[in-house]
Write an enzyme that holds these catalytic residues in place. Structure first.
Site, PDB file in Angstrom:
ATOM      1  N   GLN A 276       0.839  -1.087   0.132  1.00  0.00           N
ATOM      2  CA  GLN A 276      -0.002   0.122  -0.169  1.00  0.00           C
ATOM      3  C   GLN A 276       0.709   1.159  -0.048  1.00  0.00           C
ATOM      4  O   GLN A 276       0.538   2.237  -0.764  1.00  0.00           O
ATOM      5  CB  GLN A 276      -0.920   0.117   0.971  1.00  0.00           C
ATOM      6  N   HIS A 279       1.855   3.207  -3.499  1.00  0.00           N
ATOM      7  CA  HIS A 279       0.800   3.951  -4.079  1.00  0.00           C
ATOM      8  C   HIS A 279       1.273   5.425  -3.965  1.00  0.00           C
ATOM      9  O   HIS A 279       1.268   6.007  -5.163  1.00  0.00           O
ATOM     10  CB  HIS A 279      -0.636   3.822  -3.468  1.00  0.00           C
ATOM     11  N   GLU A 345      -9.539   1.779   5.097  1.00  0.00           N
ATOM     12  CA  GLU A 345     -10.204   1.366   3.542  1.00  0.00           C
ATOM     13  C   GLU A 345      -9.868  -0.284   3.442  1.00  0.00           C
ATOM     14  O   GLU A 345     -11.042  -0.922   3.247  1.00  0.00           O
ATOM     15  CB  GLU A 345      -9.202   2.245   2.862  1.00  0.00           C
ATOM     16  N   HIS A 346      -8.782  -0.549   3.831  1.00  0.00           N
ATOM     17  CA  HIS A 346      -8.559  -1.919   3.344  1.00  0.00           C
ATOM     18  C   HIS A 346      -8.004  -2.564   5.169  1.00  0.00           C
ATOM     19  O   HIS A 346      -7.200  -1.887   5.685  1.00  0.00           O
ATOM     20  CB  HIS A 346      -7.491  -2.331   2.685  1.00  0.00           C
ATOM     21  N   ASP A 379      -7.379  -5.927  -5.151  1.00  0.00           N
ATOM     22  CA  ASP A 379      -7.187  -4.774  -5.958  1.00  0.00           C
ATOM     23  C   ASP A 379      -7.289  -5.138  -7.374  1.00  0.00           C
ATOM     24  O   ASP A 379      -7.752  -4.314  -8.270  1.00  0.00           O
ATOM     25  CB  ASP A 379      -5.813  -4.397  -6.132  1.00  0.00           C
ATOM     26  N   HIS A 438     -52.774  20.290   3.803  1.00  0.00           N
ATOM     27  CA  HIS A 438     -52.457  18.903   3.665  1.00  0.00           C
ATOM     28  C   HIS A 438     -53.546  17.827   3.991  1.00  0.00           C
ATOM     29  O   HIS A 438     -53.952  17.028   3.293  1.00  0.00           O
ATOM     30  CB  HIS A 438     -51.422  18.568   4.705  1.00  0.00           C
TER      31      HIS A 438
END
Length: 448
Positions: A276, A279, A345-346, A379, A438
């Site tokens: 990771q 990235h 996230e992961h 991924d 109404h």
């Protein structure tokens, strides 16, 4: 290499305040991109072209990629990559096809029925980034759920590349062709998000001198929803246009958290943290463990493996940044509390009886269970989706799915008898809210 955060003896009332997290100033980025977004809203592709020249260094006269370019890219694609993308698409379709939702039809009372039908968005804009890496997998992850949801019109926006004469990367184009998507635009960054949201200026709207003749009449139709990951400027642009179109999420730098005990292999854990960090320099890699021995072994292994990886400086910067850490906890129960507070996230769970611990996790974008389910699998080829919530958003948001491209619409059907039966309650509530008209709308039908 990674800094240590020892929570084993600590009583922390708000874990979110002490856990590592990258500092991303979306507000500052919003101020920076607002003029670009406003310009695109006013002048369409002319403003996109100007921004593309300024930020990407290429002048893209015609933004839509010709069909022949897509076909050539697919024809020239490396056979191994084509086979891998084909398999990734196949597995993603298997999973996402099961996410389709059916109409729910409920009889509330005799003669009174409420149904909920699920309607796909008519047109969506899918953003595929193109910064430090090439992401054909993001084409798959955006397009497959949109197609499985039944979206009628799909447009992909992805940055132009200098080395390819202002066209997007050929592998991105090949992935689009493989998926049958032929509306692809060479536009990236904030200007691409604005172009998706506002569309292109039409010839009749152009004032003299505003744009070049070549910029008029591209006819890019605005979308109803924008999805896909991107950098902080893409995120800021999404924030600015969300009152005009729907967005999936405000994505931040990628994250991995690993919940592990002393049964985990430090070689595997280190490799996953590095994967990771590869990235982005802001990517977060966090190990949460009740084993000091594992933490020591992982740290040693990280240092060994980093020296062997391709993007050494990028990885090292990410791993030594404030967003990454080895977090020591007293036991896995505390580790579970840390995991839920971090909302990764992961999340990898590499423990004894990993499935039972994973099932107890409340907050995570995607959970990878056991020693043989690394994030890299998700991924590309697990069948799951890798467009996931970041920056603690997994506390309230889900990853991209078929549901992201569907909206629920209620149908209310009451016959006269059913309306008359409930009329007193409707009128009473209308009067309580001082909205007598109404109640009158019901009374005029029922004679009350």
């Amino acid at each position: 290499m990674l800094r240590r955060l020892d929570l084993a003896g600590a009583e922390v009332t708000d874990l979110r305040r002490v856990l590592p997290r990258a500092r991303i100033d979306v507000r500052a980025a919003t101020d920076a991109v607002a003029p670009v977004v406003d310009a695109v809203a006013e002048r369409g592709y002319a403003a996109v072209r100007e921004a593309t020249l300024r930020f990407d260094g290429v002048d893209v006269i015609e933004p839509r990629v010709p069909h022949d370019d897509l076909a050539r890219a697919l024809e020239a694609l490396d056979p191994d990559v084509r086979a891998a993308l084909t398999e990734s698409i196949r597995r993603a379709r298997i999973v996402h096809a099961q996410q389709r939702r059916e109409t729910v039809d409920v009889q509330v009372v005799p003669g009174g029925r409420v149904s909920e039908k699920w309607v796909p968005m008519r047109r969506v804009g899918l953003y595929v980034p193109g910064g430090l890496a090439v992401y054909p997998s993001s084409v798959v992850m955006n397009v497959v759920p949109a197609q499985e949801a039944g979206v009628e019109s799909i447009a992909v926006f992805t940055p132009p590349q200098k080395e390819f004469d202002g066209r997007p990367h050929p592998t991105i184009l090949a992935a689009c062709a493989l998926l049958g998507v032929d509306e692809v635009y060479a536009a990236g960054g904030a200007q691409a998000i604005a172009l998706a949201a506002y569309g292109d200026v039409q010839a009749g709207d152009v004032r003299a001198g505003d744009v070049h003749a070549g910029d008029v009449g591209h006819g890019i139709e605005p979308v109803d929803l924008v999805t896909g990951p991107g950098n902080v400027y893409v995120t800021a642009a999404k924030r600015l246009v969300r009152s005009v179109v729907g967005i999936d999420a405000e994505a931040g730098p990628t994250e991995i958290a690993v919940l592990a005990d002393d049964s985990a292999d430090p070689v595997h854990v280190a490799a996953d943290l590095i994967s990771q960090a590869e990235h982005d320099t802001l990517a977060a890699s966090v190990l949460i463990t009740d084993s000091a021995e594992l933490a020591d072994a992982v740290d040693d292994e990280v240092q060994r493996q980093v020296a062997l990886t391709k993007h050494v400086e990028r990885v090292r910067t990410a791993l030594t940044g404030e967003q990454s850490a080895l977090v020591l906890v007293r036991d896995l129960e505390q580790g579970l509390a840390v995991v839920d507070a971090y909302a990764a996230e992961h999340l990898e769970v590499i423990t004894r009886d990993a499935r039972s611990w994973a099932e107890r996790v409340r907050n995570a974008g995607c959970i990878f269970v056991g020693a043989n389910a690394p994030v890299s699998l998700g991924d590309y080829c697990a069948g799951s989706n890798h467009v996931l919530p970041t920056g603690c958003a997994a506390r309230h948001s889900s990853g991209l799915s078929v549901q992201s491209f569907l909206k629920g619409v209620h149908l209310v059907e009451y016959d006269h008898a059913a309306l008359a039966e409930v009329a007193p309650h409707v009128i009473a509530l209308a009067d309580a809210e001082d909205l007598p008209a109404h109640g009158a709308a019901v009374a005029v039908r029922t004679g009350r």
